[in-house]
Design a protein around this motif. Structure first.
Motif, mmCIF file in Angstrom:
data_model
loop_
_atom_site.group_PDB
_atom_site.id
_atom_site.type_symbol
_atom_site.label_atom_id
_atom_site.label_comp_id
_atom_site.label_asym_id
_atom_site.label_seq_id
_atom_site.Cartn_x
_atom_site.Cartn_y
_atom_site.Cartn_z
ATOM 1 N N ALA A 19 40.890 35.866 36.952
ATOM 2 C CA ALA A 19 42.160 36.596 36.825
ATOM 3 C C ALA A 19 43.339 35.649 37.036
ATOM 4 N N GLU A 20 43.241 34.814 38.058
ATOM 5 C CA GLU A 20 44.313 33.846 38.325
ATOM 6 C C GLU A 20 44.485 32.895 37.144
ATOM 7 N N SER A 21 43.382 32.391 36.616
ATOM 8 C CA SER A 21 43.438 31.473 35.481
ATOM 9 C C SER A 21 44.120 32.121 34.280
ATOM 10 N N HIS A 22 43.767 33.373 34.007
ATOM 11 C CA HIS A 22 44.380 34.083 32.876
ATOM 12 C C HIS A 22 45.880 34.261 33.098
ATOM 13 N N ALA A 23 46.241 34.653 34.313
ATOM 14 C CA ALA A 23 47.660 34.868 34.619
ATOM 15 C C ALA A 23 48.448 33.564 34.520
ATOM 16 N N THR A 24 47.938 32.502 35.129
ATOM 17 C CA THR A 24 48.696 31.242 35.131
ATOM 18 C C THR A 24 48.759 30.615 33.744
ATOM 19 N N TRP A 28 52.370 33.953 34.170
ATOM 20 C CA TRP A 28 52.641 35.239 34.809
ATOM 21 C C TRP A 28 52.431 35.142 36.319
ATOM 22 N N ALA A 29 53.455 35.482 37.090
ATOM 23 C CA ALA A 29 53.388 35.500 38.549
ATOM 24 C C ALA A 29 53.019 36.909 38.995
ATOM 25 N N VAL A 30 51.802 37.085 39.477
ATOM 26 C CA VAL A 30 51.297 38.410 39.817
ATOM 27 C C VAL A 30 50.575 38.393 41.166
ATOM 28 N N TRP A 43 40.007 41.503 48.563
ATOM 29 C CA TRP A 43 40.730 40.288 48.181
ATOM 30 C C TRP A 43 42.170 40.647 47.828
ATOM 31 N N LEU A 44 43.101 39.840 48.307
ATOM 32 C CA LEU A 44 44.505 39.988 47.924
ATOM 33 C C LEU A 44 45.077 38.598 47.750
ATOM 34 N N GLN A 45 45.626 38.345 46.579
ATOM 35 C CA GLN A 45 46.151 37.030 46.251
ATOM 36 C C GLN A 45 47.479 37.194 45.532
ATOM 37 N N ARG A 46 48.532 36.715 46.170
ATOM 38 C CA ARG A 46 49.860 36.778 45.560
ATOM 39 C C ARG A 46 50.221 35.387 45.062
ATOM 40 N N LEU A 47 50.315 35.263 43.749
ATOM 41 C CA LEU A 47 50.639 33.972 43.148
ATOM 42 C C LEU A 47 52.101 33.624 43.416
ATOM 43 N N ASP A 48 52.391 32.340 43.426
ATOM 44 C CA ASP A 48 53.765 31.881 43.651
ATOM 45 C C ASP A 48 54.710 32.561 42.667
ATOM 46 N N SER A 115 49.556 43.464 39.681
ATOM 47 C CA SER A 115 50.944 43.880 39.564
ATOM 48 C C SER A 115 51.847 42.653 39.519
ATOM 49 N N GLY A 116 52.889 42.750 38.704
ATOM 50 C CA GLY A 116 53.877 41.673 38.661
ATOM 51 C C GLY A 116 54.491 41.438 37.301
#
Length: 133
Positions: A19-24, A28-30, A43-48, A115-116
């Motif tokens: 998910a992080e790879s797809h967003a970055t 997309w900051a999500v 799990w909770l991960q808030r990207l920069d 979300s983001g």
């Protein structure tokens, strides 16, 4: 007695990484949230750069998708079609697109909430994470 698959930490990490790879890859900051079948946060991960409120919305979307055993967009559509009384359903939050259940052998074992960005993009990120399983 039925047996059901369960998410293990390795699964959660794989979903989160995809998910992080797809967003970055899209810039997309999500915030990415992963819950178990009972809607409990794993799990909770808030990207920069992700908005602070997204850390509240993503887990709510995931919780709704896990307990409802369907995408959270279903509930957004119900409300948008005029059934606003659904807003009074007890314990249901995150009634926006972006929560996607994790289904294995027809059983919901968890969900991913994002979300983001635009809600359709949130759902796209969640699905990309789930596809890593």
């Amino acid at each position: 007695m039925k047996q059901q698959a369960q998410l293990e930490l390795a699964d959660v990490k794989r979903i989160a990484a995809a998910a992080e790879s797809h967003a970055t890859s899209h810039g997309w900051a999500v915030t990415i949230a992963i819950v178990d079948g009972g809607g409990h946060l794993l799990w909770l991960q808030r990207l920069d750069g992700a908005p602070p409120i997204s850390a509240q919305i993503a887990p709510a979307k995931a919780h709704t998708a896990a307990l409802g055993r369907r995408e959270s967009k279903v509930y957004e559509d119900i409300i948008n079609q005029g059934r606003t009384s659904f807003l009074s359903a007890p314990g249901v939050q995150g009634l926006l697109e972006g929560g996607v259940p994790i289904l294995v052998d027809g059983q919901c074992i968890g969900a991913v909430g994002v979300s983001g960005v635009k809600s359709i993009e949130d759902a796209e990120i969640a699905k990309a994470g789930i596809a890593a399983l």
